[in-house]
Design an enzyme around this catalytic site. Structure first.
Site, PDB file in Angstrom:
ATOM      1  N   GLY A  33       0.841  -1.202   0.000  1.00 17.64           N
ATOM      2  CA  GLY A  33       0.000   0.000   0.000  1.00 17.64           C
ATOM      3  C   GLY A  33       0.873   1.248   0.000  1.00 17.64           C
ATOM      4  O   GLY A  33       0.675   2.179  -0.799  1.00 17.64           O
ATOM      5  N   HIS A  34       1.868   1.266   0.911  1.00 19.82           N
ATOM      6  CA  HIS A  34       2.805   2.393   0.936  1.00 19.82           C
ATOM      7  C   HIS A  34       3.586   2.478  -0.375  1.00 19.82           C
ATOM      8  O   HIS A  34       3.820   3.560  -0.907  1.00 19.82           O
ATOM      9  CB  HIS A  34       3.795   2.238   2.094  1.00 19.82           C
ATOM     10  N   GLN A  58      -1.197  10.467  18.020  1.00 25.63           N
ATOM     11  CA  GLN A  58      -2.412   9.864  17.476  1.00 25.63           C
ATOM     12  C   GLN A  58      -2.754   8.519  18.118  1.00 25.63           C
ATOM     13  O   GLN A  58      -3.685   7.850  17.693  1.00 25.63           O
ATOM     14  CB  GLN A  58      -2.324   9.730  15.954  1.00 25.63           C
ATOM     15  N   SER A 182      -2.283  -3.558   5.771  1.00 23.61           N
ATOM     16  CA  SER A 182      -2.144  -2.649   6.912  1.00 23.61           C
ATOM     17  C   SER A 182      -0.957  -3.120   7.741  1.00 23.61           C
ATOM     18  O   SER A 182      -0.729  -4.330   7.872  1.00 23.61           O
ATOM     19  CB  SER A 182      -3.412  -2.694   7.772  1.00 23.61           C
TER      20      SER A 182
HETATM   21  P1  AMP Z   1       0.304   4.475   7.855  1.00 25.28           P
HETATM   22  O1  AMP Z   1       1.753   4.099   7.749  1.00 25.28           O
HETATM   23  O2  AMP Z   1      -0.583   3.341   8.256  1.00 25.28           O
HETATM   24  O3  AMP Z   1       0.092   5.733   8.657  1.00 25.28           O
HETATM   25  O4  AMP Z   1      -0.159   4.821   6.376  1.00 25.28           O
HETATM   26  C1  AMP Z   1       0.534   5.778   5.603  1.00 25.28           C
HETATM   27  C2  AMP Z   1      -0.258   6.047   4.365  1.00 25.28           C
HETATM   28  O5  AMP Z   1      -0.421   4.835   3.624  1.00 25.28           O
HETATM   29  C3  AMP Z   1      -1.680   6.558   4.659  1.00 25.28           C
HETATM   30  O6  AMP Z   1      -2.004   7.599   3.719  1.00 25.28           O
HETATM   31  C4  AMP Z   1      -2.526   5.340   4.446  1.00 25.28           C
HETATM   32  O7  AMP Z   1      -3.873   5.633   4.072  1.00 25.28           O
HETATM   33  C5  AMP Z   1      -1.784   4.660   3.326  1.00 25.28           C
HETATM   34  N1  AMP Z   1      -2.114   3.227   3.288  1.00 25.28           N
HETATM   35  C6  AMP Z   1      -2.088   2.354   4.321  1.00 25.28           C
HETATM   36  N2  AMP Z   1      -2.521   1.154   3.915  1.00 25.28           N
HETATM   37  C7  AMP Z   1      -2.839   1.266   2.602  1.00 25.28           C
HETATM   38  C8  AMP Z   1      -3.344   0.356   1.610  1.00 25.28           C
HETATM   39  N3  AMP Z   1      -3.635  -0.902   1.894  1.00 25.28           N
HETATM   40  N4  AMP Z   1      -3.556   0.826   0.366  1.00 25.28           N
HETATM   41  C9  AMP Z   1      -3.295   2.133   0.054  1.00 25.28           C
HETATM   42  N5  AMP Z   1      -2.802   3.030   0.943  1.00 25.28           N
HETATM   43  C10 AMP Z   1      -2.574   2.600   2.196  1.00 25.28           C
END
Ligand code: AMP
Length: 290
Positions: A33-34, A58, A182
């Site tokens: 995702g990242h 947060q 995630s």
């Molecule tokens: P995080 O590291 O969880 O704070 O996420 C960082 C960024 O990656 C945020 O903008 C999330 O929405 C995005 N993100 C996390 N998981 C996914 C995913 N499965 N698909 C697309 N973007 C994601």
């Protein structure tokens, strides 16, 4: 690829990279995702900055912050492989300076869903994103639709506080069985991991009802609830069918809507969502008069 630890280093390194700059804020433990966000920025911008910062503001529960997964060496390798130019991975005191006391106060967009379930969480997100947007001054910043409420709030905040960065939303990346990727998935036990795609199935069950002409939001919510009830390990936090712009719960899906849900598996809480965009009503075709 270069790594900055302080605001000072960041400023010096940023000046050496051509614009436009793209920013990808993350909390590390990077997955596909990242990667998709970094790839999009690399494709659209002349330089890409990834931030890796587990934001204490947060997290309501200190044990949740404590157990958030971290592996910086691996994350830096992912950033490099995806073509990032600069990583900002600061210690807490470089983001929140001694005496820090100013934060972003959010409005009605932060009241429901994650805002109701995790008091203070979205304000903590908005505050760190405001700091990062200001520190980096990128032309564009990339966020995942996975955190749909966060994306709406960041977009609104950039408008309201006149932050001159374009907020770009990117599609959710999923595992082959439908589970949204995630960083928290790592905490699922093998049986919980096998059960977790029920979130996606619940969303799809509601989508199917909607596609077959169901406009009642209550029916769509119960379609999600019915699917989730089939999975004994899943404990529902919330289920929502809301206006996609205001996040107010709907009675009828007569405008773009967001289906979203938060579900616990043991100590791990997962979220997912799907957009419903009613197609424009077909204009009646006028029969030409002869
Ligand atoms: P995080 O590291 O969880 O704070 O996420 C960082 C960024 O990656 C945020 O903008 C999330 O929405 C995005 N993100 C996390 N998981 C996914 C995913 N499965 N698909 C697309 N973007 C994601």
């Amino acid at each position: 690829m270069e790594v900055a630890r302080t605001r000072h280093e960041l400023r010096a390194l940023l000046a050496r990279h051509p614009r436009p700059h793209g920013l990808v804020p993350t909390m590390g433990w990077l997955h596909d995702g990242h990667r998709s966000l970094i790839g999009r920025s690399v494709a659209e911008c002349s330089s890409t900055v990834v931030t890796i910062f587990v934001n204490p503001l947060q997290f309501g529960d200190p044990s949740d912050l404590e157990r958030y997964p971290r592996d910086e060496a691996r994350d830096l390798a992912v950033c490099e492989a995806e073509g990032a130019d600069l990583v900002f991975a600061p210690p807490v005191e470089e983001v929140y300076r001694p005496g820090f006391q100013t934060s972003v106060r959010l409005g009605s967009l932060a009241a429901p869903l994650e805002g109701a379930a995790r008091p203070g969480h979205l304000e903590g997100v908005a505050t760190v994103v405001a700091i990062l947007l200001n520190l980096i001054g990128a032309e564009r910043a990339y966020f995942g639709q996975k955190d749909a409420q966060q994306l709406l709030i960041v977009r609104r905040m950039a408008l309201d506080l006149a932050i001159p960065t374009l907020v770009v939303g990117c599609p959710i990346v999923r595992a082959p069985d439908g589970l949204a990727l995630s960083s928290r998935n790592v905490h699922l036990s093998p049986t919980e991991r096998a059960a977790a795609p029920v979130l996606r199935r619940a969303l799809l069950a509601a989508c199917r009802r909607w596609e077959s002409g169901e406009h009642s939001a209550a029916v769509l919510r119960s379609a999600m609830a019915g699917t989730l009830a089939e999975e004994s390990l899943a404990s529902v936090d919330y289920l929502s069918c809301a206006d996609a712009e205001t996040l107010e719960e709907l009675e009828r899906v007569d405008r773009p809507a967001l289906l979203s849900l938060a579900v616990r598996f043991g100590r791990t809480r997962l979220i997912d969502n799907e957009q419903l965009s009613p197609t424009m009503e077909m204009a009646p075709i006028e029969t030409p008069r002869s």
